[in-house]
Motif scaffolding. Structure first.
Motif, mmCIF file in Angstrom:
data_model
loop_
_atom_site.group_PDB
_atom_site.id
_atom_site.type_symbol
_atom_site.label_atom_id
_atom_site.label_comp_id
_atom_site.label_asym_id
_atom_site.label_seq_id
_atom_site.Cartn_x
_atom_site.Cartn_y
_atom_site.Cartn_z
ATOM 1 N N GLU A 62 0.822 -1.215 0.000
ATOM 2 C CA GLU A 62 0.000 0.000 0.000
ATOM 3 C C GLU A 62 0.857 1.267 0.000
ATOM 4 O O GLU A 62 1.984 1.278 0.482
ATOM 5 N N THR A 63 0.262 2.346 -0.516
ATOM 6 C CA THR A 63 0.820 3.684 -0.317
ATOM 7 C C THR A 63 -0.181 4.461 0.533
ATOM 8 O O THR A 63 -1.348 4.600 0.162
ATOM 9 N N VAL A 64 0.283 4.914 1.676
ATOM 10 C CA VAL A 64 -0.593 5.580 2.643
ATOM 11 C C VAL A 64 0.047 6.895 3.061
ATOM 12 O O VAL A 64 1.273 6.971 3.213
ATOM 13 N N CYS A 65 -0.775 7.930 3.228
ATOM 14 C CA CYS A 65 -0.207 9.195 3.697
ATOM 15 C C CYS A 65 -0.819 9.611 5.031
ATOM 16 O O CYS A 65 -1.920 9.200 5.394
ATOM 17 N N LEU A 66 -0.037 10.401 5.730
ATOM 18 C CA LEU A 66 -0.445 10.971 7.005
ATOM 19 C C LEU A 66 -0.331 12.480 6.827
ATOM 20 O O LEU A 66 0.779 12.992 6.621
ATOM 21 N N ILE A 67 -1.493 13.161 6.843
ATOM 22 C CA ILE A 67 -1.470 14.606 6.636
ATOM 23 C C ILE A 67 -1.964 15.307 7.894
ATOM 24 O O ILE A 67 -2.514 14.672 8.801
ATOM 25 N N GLY A 68 -1.782 16.608 7.932
ATOM 26 C CA GLY A 68 -2.217 17.372 9.096
ATOM 27 C C GLY A 68 -1.359 18.609 9.249
ATOM 28 O O GLY A 68 -0.292 18.707 8.649
ATOM 29 N N ALA A 69 -1.830 19.521 10.067
ATOM 30 C CA ALA A 69 -1.151 20.801 10.230
ATOM 31 C C ALA A 69 0.182 20.635 10.942
ATOM 32 O O ALA A 69 0.494 19.576 11.495
ATOM 33 N N ASN A 70 0.947 21.711 10.926
ATOM 34 C CA ASN A 70 2.162 21.839 11.698
ATOM 35 C C ASN A 70 1.957 21.427 13.143
ATOM 36 O O ASN A 70 1.038 21.913 13.793
ATOM 37 N N GLY A 71 2.812 20.550 13.656
ATOM 38 C CA GLY A 71 2.732 20.206 15.072
ATOM 39 C C GLY A 71 1.665 19.183 15.423
ATOM 40 O O GLY A 71 1.416 18.904 16.589
ATOM 41 N N ALA A 72 1.045 18.581 14.424
ATOM 42 C CA ALA A 72 -0.025 17.605 14.685
ATOM 43 C C ALA A 72 0.508 16.304 15.274
ATOM 44 O O ALA A 72 -0.232 15.563 15.931
ATOM 45 N N GLY A 73 1.794 16.025 15.033
ATOM 46 C CA GLY A 73 2.396 14.798 15.561
ATOM 47 C C GLY A 73 2.822 13.809 14.487
ATOM 48 O O GLY A 73 3.137 12.656 14.785
ATOM 49 N N LYS A 74 2.869 14.241 13.256
ATOM 50 C CA LYS A 74 3.180 13.349 12.131
ATOM 51 C C LYS A 74 4.627 12.857 12.177
ATOM 52 O O LYS A 74 4.892 11.664 12.080
ATOM 53 N N THR A 75 5.550 13.790 12.307
ATOM 54 C CA THR A 75 6.966 13.437 12.371
ATOM 55 C C THR A 75 7.240 12.558 13.580
ATOM 56 O O THR A 75 7.976 11.568 13.506
#
Ligand code: ATP
Length: 240
Positions: A33-46
């Motif tokens: 699969e190819t899956v993305c994690l999006i969200g604003a600055n500081g959301a916790g993605k990194t």
């Protein structure tokens, strides 16, 4: 459920000191699969990506990879097991040459002949990188550095490639090139988890996506469904 997911996060919590950056998230990726994690600055993605790679400890919950709990597995063992991270800011060794940077990706491997073969595959995939093997990596353009960071990750023979904002700071034409490379990596069967602030780009690339807000996953769906979701359009695609 048809098969064991390649990666499964359950109730995952990650904290910096007393501050909870990730507050109990669930996420699943199936092989291929190819899956993305999006969200604003500081959301916790990194933070989430780093915890999957094992460069950041978790405060609660579980990470399963190929059906095994890897909560306490050190980062180099995860790399050897097929989890490769292309970190935010690329993490290039600026004083080493391009070739030395690429070879760093294979540091957990001992199969010398296969490493050479993989180098050749990366050169074919990234001709611009091949032209600059002897160049000190710190003198490369941002786009070239991103290519090297991806190439280095491929030298570990990943099953799961974690990409942290590959588009950051790059001109649209270069971003397009980077995504062509990532797409060809995906076509070879590598599972991809992509973190992006550029939601449009990420949702067009990925089959599925998760939206993260203040340490929680608030929405999930196919890339095309999320692209059309009014909440996503208002919050991340700059529409009213
Ligand atoms: P960005 O796109 O800006 O990187 P993000 O969604 O990746 O955003 P994170 O970088 O994961 O977000 O940050 C999540 C939260 O954790 C933020 O509130 C951030 O301030 C905090 N945080 C991140 N790194 C640290 C750190 N080393 N020490 C303390 N707090 C941190």
């Amino acid at each position: 459920e048809p098969s064991t997911p390649l990666l499964r996060l359950q109730e995952l919590k990650i904290a910096y000191g007393g501050i909870q950056a990730v507050k109990g998230i669930a996420l699943e990726l199936h092989a291929g699969e190819t899956v993305c994690l999006i969200g604003a600055n500081g959301a916790g993605k990194t933070t989430t990506l780093n915890a999957i790679a094992g460069v950041l400890p978790i405060a609660g919950g579980d990470i399963h990879y190929k059906g095994e709990r890897i909560n306490a597995l050190p980062a180099h063992r995860r790399l050897r097991a097929g989890i490769a991270l292309v970190p935010e800011g690329r993490g290039i060794f600026t004083r080493l040459t391009v070739e030395e940077n690429l070879r760093m990706g294979a540091y957990t491997r001992k199969d010398a002949a296969a490493i050479e073969a993989d180098l050749e595959r990366v050169y074919t995939m990234l001709p611009r990188v091949k032209e600059r093997l002897a160049q000190v990596a710190g003198t490369l353009s941002g786009g070239e550095q991103q290519m090297v960071a991806i190439g280095r990750a491929l030298l570990s023979r990943p099953r799961l490639l974690l990409l942290d904002e590959p588009s950051m700071g790059l001109a649209p034409l270069i971003v397009e090139k980077i995504f062509e490379v990532v797409q060809s990596v995906a076509r070879e069967g590598v599972t991809i988890l992509l973190v992006e602030q550029n939601a449009n780009l990420a949702l067009e690339f990925a089959q599925r996506g998760y939206v993260m807000e203040s340490g929680r996953i608030t929405l999930t769906g196919s890339g095309s469904a999320l692209l059309q979701d009014p909440k996503v359009r208002a919050a991340y695609l700059g529409e009213e």
